[in-house]
Design a protein around this motif. Structure first.
Motif, mmCIF file in Angstrom:
data_model
loop_
_atom_site.group_PDB
_atom_site.id
_atom_site.type_symbol
_atom_site.label_atom_id
_atom_site.label_comp_id
_atom_site.label_asym_id
_atom_site.label_seq_id
_atom_site.Cartn_x
_atom_site.Cartn_y
_atom_site.Cartn_z
ATOM 1 N N VAL A 41 -55.182 16.327 20.538
ATOM 2 C CA VAL A 41 -53.776 15.589 21.297
ATOM 3 C C VAL A 41 -53.607 14.420 21.820
ATOM 4 C CG1 VAL A 41 -51.807 15.524 22.129
ATOM 5 C CG2 VAL A 41 -52.726 18.033 21.668
ATOM 6 N N PRO A 42 -53.833 12.810 21.256
ATOM 7 C CA PRO A 42 -53.612 11.743 22.441
ATOM 8 C C PRO A 42 -53.439 12.078 23.337
ATOM 9 C CG PRO A 42 -52.707 11.375 19.937
ATOM 10 C CD PRO A 42 -52.977 12.814 20.326
ATOM 11 N N LYS A 43 -53.329 11.833 24.044
ATOM 12 C CA LYS A 43 -53.075 10.830 26.113
ATOM 13 C C LYS A 43 -51.655 10.065 25.525
ATOM 14 C CE LYS A 43 -56.632 12.413 28.919
ATOM 15 N NZ LYS A 43 -58.581 11.903 28.896
ATOM 16 N N ASN A 44 -50.316 10.501 26.133
ATOM 17 C CA ASN A 44 -49.740 9.946 26.206
ATOM 18 C C ASN A 44 -49.081 10.411 24.798
ATOM 19 O OD1 ASN A 44 -49.731 9.126 28.460
ATOM 20 N ND2 ASN A 44 -50.816 7.202 27.935
ATOM 21 N N ALA A 45 -49.212 11.465 24.190
ATOM 22 C CA ALA A 45 -48.944 11.110 23.049
ATOM 23 C C ALA A 45 -47.207 11.362 22.527
ATOM 24 C CB ALA A 45 -49.096 12.638 21.851
ATOM 25 N N LEU A 46 -46.675 10.938 21.552
ATOM 26 C CA LEU A 46 -45.062 11.407 21.445
ATOM 27 C C LEU A 46 -45.062 12.526 20.967
ATOM 28 C CD1 LEU A 46 -44.372 7.917 19.971
ATOM 29 C CD2 LEU A 46 -43.692 8.968 22.458
ATOM 30 N N VAL A 47 -45.751 12.951 20.516
ATOM 31 C CA VAL A 47 -45.421 14.045 19.650
ATOM 32 C C VAL A 47 -45.803 15.784 20.010
ATOM 33 C CG1 VAL A 47 -45.314 15.664 17.434
ATOM 34 C CG2 VAL A 47 -44.401 13.320 17.263
ATOM 35 N N THR A 48 -45.585 16.979 20.151
ATOM 36 C CA THR A 48 -45.960 17.614 21.601
ATOM 37 C C THR A 48 -46.715 18.622 20.058
ATOM 38 O OG1 THR A 48 -44.771 17.523 22.597
ATOM 39 C CG2 THR A 48 -45.443 20.091 22.863
ATOM 40 N N PRO A 49 -48.301 18.958 19.892
ATOM 41 C CA PRO A 49 -48.661 19.523 18.733
ATOM 42 C C PRO A 49 -48.266 20.972 19.012
ATOM 43 C CG PRO A 49 -50.148 19.142 20.862
ATOM 44 C CD PRO A 49 -48.842 18.842 20.544
ATOM 45 N N LYS A 50 -48.475 21.858 17.144
ATOM 46 C CA LYS A 50 -47.673 23.051 17.721
ATOM 47 C C LYS A 50 -48.592 24.271 17.805
ATOM 48 C CE LYS A 50 -44.069 21.659 14.440
ATOM 49 N NZ LYS A 50 -44.114 21.398 12.616
ATOM 50 N N ASP A 51 -48.600 25.101 18.323
ATOM 51 C CA ASP A 51 -49.902 26.101 19.162
ATOM 52 C C ASP A 51 -50.253 26.582 17.898
ATOM 53 O OD1 ASP A 51 -51.034 27.460 20.057
ATOM 54 O OD2 ASP A 51 -49.624 28.539 21.438
ATOM 55 N N PRO A 52 -51.370 27.060 17.673
ATOM 56 C CA PRO A 52 -51.680 27.860 16.595
ATOM 57 C C PRO A 52 -52.105 29.321 16.868
ATOM 58 C CG PRO A 52 -54.115 26.751 17.903
ATOM 59 C CD PRO A 52 -52.621 25.994 18.597
ATOM 60 N N ALA A 53 -51.761 29.213 17.833
ATOM 61 C CA ALA A 53 -52.245 30.637 17.853
ATOM 62 C C ALA A 53 -50.654 32.064 17.281
ATOM 63 C CB ALA A 53 -51.375 31.365 19.204
ATOM 64 N N PRO A 54 -49.573 31.626 17.351
ATOM 65 C CA PRO A 54 -48.290 32.157 16.226
ATOM 66 C C PRO A 54 -48.712 31.963 14.656
ATOM 67 C CG PRO A 54 -47.307 30.689 17.114
ATOM 68 C CD PRO A 54 -48.556 29.833 18.092
#
Lengths: 323, 323
Positions: free
Chosen positions: B287-300
């Motif tokens: 995840v880049p700092k200040n990312a505009l897009v929240t990454p999706k959690d791999p856990a599910p």
């Protein structure tokens, strides 16, 4: 860049059942405004904008804003028109937020205004001022002259770190403006945020204004002063008197300016430049980490303020005193 | 949330002069897709989507994607249809990026798919597979089984820090999948990313698919396996066999599945769960700092993979072998 609240399709269906706008065909989050969440709705009845009011808009101000848009529509002034629910209410609730539907206003904002654009904006601004003469609700200007000193007080200690020399200059300016502000000029409802983002054109012709969430009762000529700052400076900071002349003459052709208003333009322009400089400074010093919105640099408005300080006559804005 | 490239009104005017779609009335940045910048255009000729391709889409793949959409339109399959320029080209350039215009597809994506939605998606997926049988271009699946081991290698050392035990389990899974992957099943063009975001409905009826930017040549049944993962698990992680039955039966009603395809569903579903788990893990760790897009959690998707590992028969997906 907006769309803070993600609206569930099921919640939207329930919400729209209160309206008589046809069957929903499409809903797209749009990147418009920075204060609210906006969706473009397409239904069998047409195209609409759904706005969810986020925390920066005070709920108690919504009747003023929506009432103003309804009033403008009734007068034939081009702006989004609120769509009432079946029960007559202009305001509703969605996802725990106040929400409203307005009609879709065609048009495109311009990033490089020409003198023709400026003339159209001036004309439109005068028409807004005339159309709202009999609007009965009132809203004080929360960012008017009386707010500037307290606003600056919260940032004054850090001001010189942003722009060297800013603190002393702003303190002097506030003193002068407080003494000389022309508080008795004609007042009425002003847009108060008529930047190019908030004005739509189709081709070269004005198609309407949007984003009335700073509208308030204020000196009418102060709205012109905001536009001189927002429309008549080039990217390199140079003032473009051709654009200013087009804007002020466009305005005066619809609503003639009094001698007192013309005479006051330089001081009103200083006030307007200071207002945007101060709010930008405030936001600049308080950027949240991971902010979605990049704050705007206060420096260009500080430079505009310096420009207006050197103005000796309203003729420098392209407008002559008629007498 | 998209709109990475701000398009100037003057640049847009020049760009649109190459098209025969009427006079521009409106252009709004829309929050759709995370890979590209999208604008909703309204012209005197109708409503369109303008896409500027950002860096995550390879320019050399664009003829495949746009050609596929044009092919689907010619076959009557509901998806956005590319609009050719006056010179016949589907692809153009705007603000230094590859850009294309497609027709606007009505419909709304659902966040809580019902079995009815799942049946519609299954039917639509089969129709896509049938409509593209004679599409002449080819594109390899850049995220197919052969990509998974190298993809995981880049994140393996940090995997246990995200999900304890992940590294060993994924290594075993990769070994098993490489040995047992059913490489000889019927293949063709698959959507490869048919999540609820990318499927539109009007009321309960499917109105079409969007976002074909992962489409590729692959085992057709793998597309079903992706949908089983994307549509048939509840928010709490529980598998909903009613939805799975609706989806697979909806599919098979239009394109009957072979015994080999049905038999392979559990392993294909494991592969699909792993693919999304691995790409999400990759993005999660970068995840880049200040990312505009929240990454999706791999856990599910790790949990879904565990579910599919316990499946003993395709009947657990609601589909019976017919013979």
């Amino acid at each position: 860049m907006a769309v803070y609240t993600a609206v569930d399709d099921a919640a939207l269906e329930v919400f729209l059942a209160d309206y008589d706008i046809g069957e929903l065909l499409s809903a797209k989050g749009i990147a418009e405004g920075v204060e609210n969440s906006n969706y473009l709705l397409r239904t069998t009845g047409g195209i609409f904008i759904l706005t969810l009011y986020e925390q920066r808009v005070a709920v108690e101000d919504l009747p003023f804003f929506l009432g103003l848009l309804a009033h403008c529509a009734a007068k034939g002034f081009k702006a989004p028109e609120p769509v009432a629910r079946r029960d007559g209410a202009l305001l509703s609730t969605l996802c725990g937020r106040s929400a409203a539907i307005v009609t879709f206003l065609d048009g495109i904002s311009t990033r490089r205004p020409s003198p023709t654009h400026c003339a159209e904006v001036g004309r439109g601004l005068a028409e807004l001022h005339l159309a709202t003469v009999d609007f009965p609700l009132r809203r004080a200007n929360a960012l008017g002259i009386d707010a500037w000193a307290p606003l600056f007080a919260a940032s004054a200690e850090d001001a010189d770190g942003v722009i060297p020399g800013m603190r002393a200059m702003v303190d002097e300016e506030l003193t002068m403006l407080t003494e000389c502000w022309p508080r008795t000029l004609p007042d009425g409802v002003i847009h108060a945020d008529l930047f190019p983002d908030n004005v739509f054109f189709i081709g070269r012709a004005l198609s309407g204004f949007i984003d009335f969430y700073f509208a308030c009762n204020e000196l009418l000529a102060y709205d012109i002063a905001i536009c001189l700052n927002a429309w008549c400076f080039e990217d390199d900071g140079a003032f473009n008197v051709t654009k200013a002349r087009a804007l002020t003459l466009g305005y005066a052709a619809r609503r003639p300016l009094s001698t007192a208003e013309v005479t006051a333009l330089p001081i009103l322009a200083r006030g307007a430049a200071l207002r945007f400089c101060l709010t930008r400074l405030h936001d600049w010093l308080r950027v949240p980490k991971n902010a979605l919105v990049t704050p705007k640099d206060p420096a260009p408005y500080f430079e505009r303020l310096r420009f207006h300080q050197r103005v000796r006559s309203p003729a420098e804005y392209g407008i002559e005193l008629q007498d």
